[in-house]
Scaffold this motif. Structure first.
Motif, PDB file in Angstrom:
ATOM      1  N   ILE A   1       0.807  -0.825   0.239  1.00 49.87           N
ATOM      2  CA  ILE A   1       0.114  -0.242   0.441  1.00 49.87           C
ATOM      3  C   ILE A   1       1.047   1.043  -0.077  1.00 49.87           C
ATOM      4  CG2 ILE A   1      -1.625   1.304   1.637  1.00 49.87           C
ATOM      5  CD1 ILE A   1      -2.990  -1.503   2.816  1.00 49.87           C
ATOM      6  N   GLU A   2       1.184   2.231  -1.334  1.00 45.39           N
ATOM      7  CA  GLU A   2       1.162   3.284  -1.217  1.00 45.39           C
ATOM      8  C   GLU A   2       0.308   4.364  -0.720  1.00 45.39           C
ATOM      9  OE1 GLU A   2       3.436   3.258  -4.774  1.00 45.39           O
ATOM     10  OE2 GLU A   2       4.404   1.043  -4.692  1.00 45.39           O
TER      11      GLU A   2
ATOM     12  N   SER B   1      14.316  -0.613   3.442  1.00 53.26           N
ATOM     13  CA  SER B   1      13.379  -1.277   2.335  1.00 53.26           C
ATOM     14  C   SER B   1      11.950  -0.414   3.294  1.00 53.26           C
ATOM     15  CB  SER B   1      13.423  -2.427   2.442  1.00 53.26           C
ATOM     16  OG  SER B   1      14.310  -2.809   1.332  1.00 53.26           O
ATOM     17  N   TYR B   2      11.434   0.401   2.115  1.00 54.09           N
ATOM     18  CA  TYR B   2       9.727   0.686   2.281  1.00 54.09           C
ATOM     19  C   TYR B   2       9.114  -1.010   2.342  1.00 54.09           C
ATOM     20  CZ  TYR B   2       4.826   2.229   1.780  1.00 54.09           C
ATOM     21  OH  TYR B   2       3.458   2.740   1.656  1.00 54.09           O
TER      22      TYR B   2
ATOM     23  N   ALA C   1       7.444   2.250  -8.047  1.00 54.65           N
ATOM     24  CA  ALA C   1       7.371   1.847  -6.894  1.00 54.65           C
ATOM     25  C   ALA C   1       8.034   1.834  -5.628  1.00 54.65           C
ATOM     26  CB  ALA C   1       5.931   0.067  -7.350  1.00 54.65           C
ATOM     27  N   LYS C   2       7.457   1.389  -4.575  1.00 54.15           N
ATOM     28  CA  LYS C   2       7.834   1.020  -3.628  1.00 54.15           C
ATOM     29  C   LYS C   2       8.537   0.200  -2.921  1.00 54.15           C
ATOM     30  CE  LYS C   2       6.075   5.418  -1.910  1.00 54.15           C
ATOM     31  NZ  LYS C   2       5.450   6.674  -0.351  1.00 54.15           N
ATOM     32  N   SER C   3       7.490  -0.636  -3.984  1.00 52.97           N
ATOM     33  CA  SER C   3       7.721  -2.265  -3.385  1.00 52.97           C
ATOM     34  C   SER C   3       7.698  -3.442  -4.236  1.00 52.97           C
ATOM     35  CB  SER C   3       7.202  -2.749  -1.898  1.00 52.97           C
ATOM     36  OG  SER C   3       7.457  -3.754  -2.135  1.00 52.97           O
ATOM     37  N   ASP C   4       9.034  -3.807  -4.759  1.00 55.62           N
ATOM     38  CA  ASP C   4       8.918  -4.983  -5.782  1.00 55.62           C
ATOM     39  C   ASP C   4       8.202  -4.466  -7.315  1.00 55.62           C
ATOM     40  OD1 ASP C   4       8.728  -6.932  -4.803  1.00 55.62           O
ATOM     41  OD2 ASP C   4       7.363  -8.256  -4.700  1.00 55.62           O
TER      42      ASP C   4
END
Length: 279
Positions: free
Chosen positions: A28-29, A68-69, A245-248
């Motif tokens: 979730i961003e 990491s986020y 994106a903040k992840s993956d």
């Protein structure tokens, strides 16, 4: 194989309907971005007639680096997911990482997901099962297909047999995963609907040093192969701008290309179901 019913429109393992899609951003961003992505995926799936469950994680507890986020956390994350659910009338799936999170998460989630790295954690599996919600457990990267039987048995011991089993690749040397398509019928042999995680299957865990990398160009062919073998649902992480994106981001699908991929998926899914009718 047992069918697992979420509602009248979404039934996992129903051969008379298309596969179910579980999709959304990895973590979730920003709240408005999450709402926008969910709304656009919903519009696509409604055009194509695909049953849809929105996916996003309130916490990514297994990130490579301490810096990491991870997401907004349980409380705020559930608030955002509850808004997606109420405003867009969408069912929700998200991960839980601790047994004590399960009951609170079940107040919002329609499907409780157990992450692959935690797929043998007995207390977590029991807590998820006791919620009475559908439980989607991702087969650990370290497990053989037949090892999933005992994982499912742990959840079923709570009296909850609403179980989904997800293939997301198995460890193959350093920083790499491979999907053994023999795993899919073997997972089905456990008696529950099977999900194929098309985006985590192309992940390169830890390959970027402080984060994972990925080879998203292989998502469509692996997806097509899994559908040809036969699965009941597809899991895909989707973002409007994967590079940001903040992840993956390295293995997430761009939202702009999702409809084309799903059109291909429907053709193969129907062909596989037609093949099953041949005596």
């Amino acid at each position: 194989m047992k069918k697992v019913r979420l509602n009248e429109q979404i039934v996992f393992g129903d051969q008379s309907k298309p596969f179910v899609l579980l999709a959304g951003p990895c973590a979730i961003e920003e709240e408005e971005r999450v709402i926008r992505i969910a709304a656009e995926i919903k519009a696509i799936t409604e055009r194509l007639g695909i049953p849809y469950v929105f996916k996003a994680s309130f916490d990514k507890a297994n990130r490579s680096s301490i810096d990491s986020y991870r997401g907004p956390g349980l409380e705020r994350g559930l608030e955002i997911l509850a808004r997606v659910k109420s405003e867009l009338d969408l069912p929700i799936i998200s991960d839980v990482h601790l047994p004590e999170q399960a009951a609170q998460a079940a107040e919002v989630l329609d499907i409780i997901q157990v992450p692959a790295f935690l797929s043998r954690q007995t207390d977590l599996l029991l807590a998820a099962g006791k919620t009475g919600k559908i439980v989607n457990v991702k087969k650990g990267q370290f497990l053989a297909p037949w090892d999933i039987d005992q994982v499912a048995n742990k959840i079923a011991s709570t009296g909850n047999k609403k179980i989904l089993l997800t293939e997301r690749g198995v460890s193959f040397g350093y920083n790499n995963l491979v999907v053994d398509m023999r795993s899919l019928p073997r997972l089905h042999a456990a008696g529950y609907p099977v999900v194929f995680d098309a985006t985590h299957s192309v992940q390169l865990p830890g390959a970027a040093g402080t984060s994972s990398s990925g080879e998203k160009e292989y998502v469509p062919p692996l997806m097509r192969a899994a559908l040809a073998v036969g699965v009941d649902a597809l899991f895909m992480e989707v973002h409007d701008e994967p590079a940001l994106a903040k992840s993956d981001g390295a293995n997430m699908l761009p939202l702009a290309g999702l409809e084309k991929i799903l059109k291909q998926a429907l053709i193969i899914d129907q062909a596989q179901k037609d093949c099953q009718k041949i005596n």
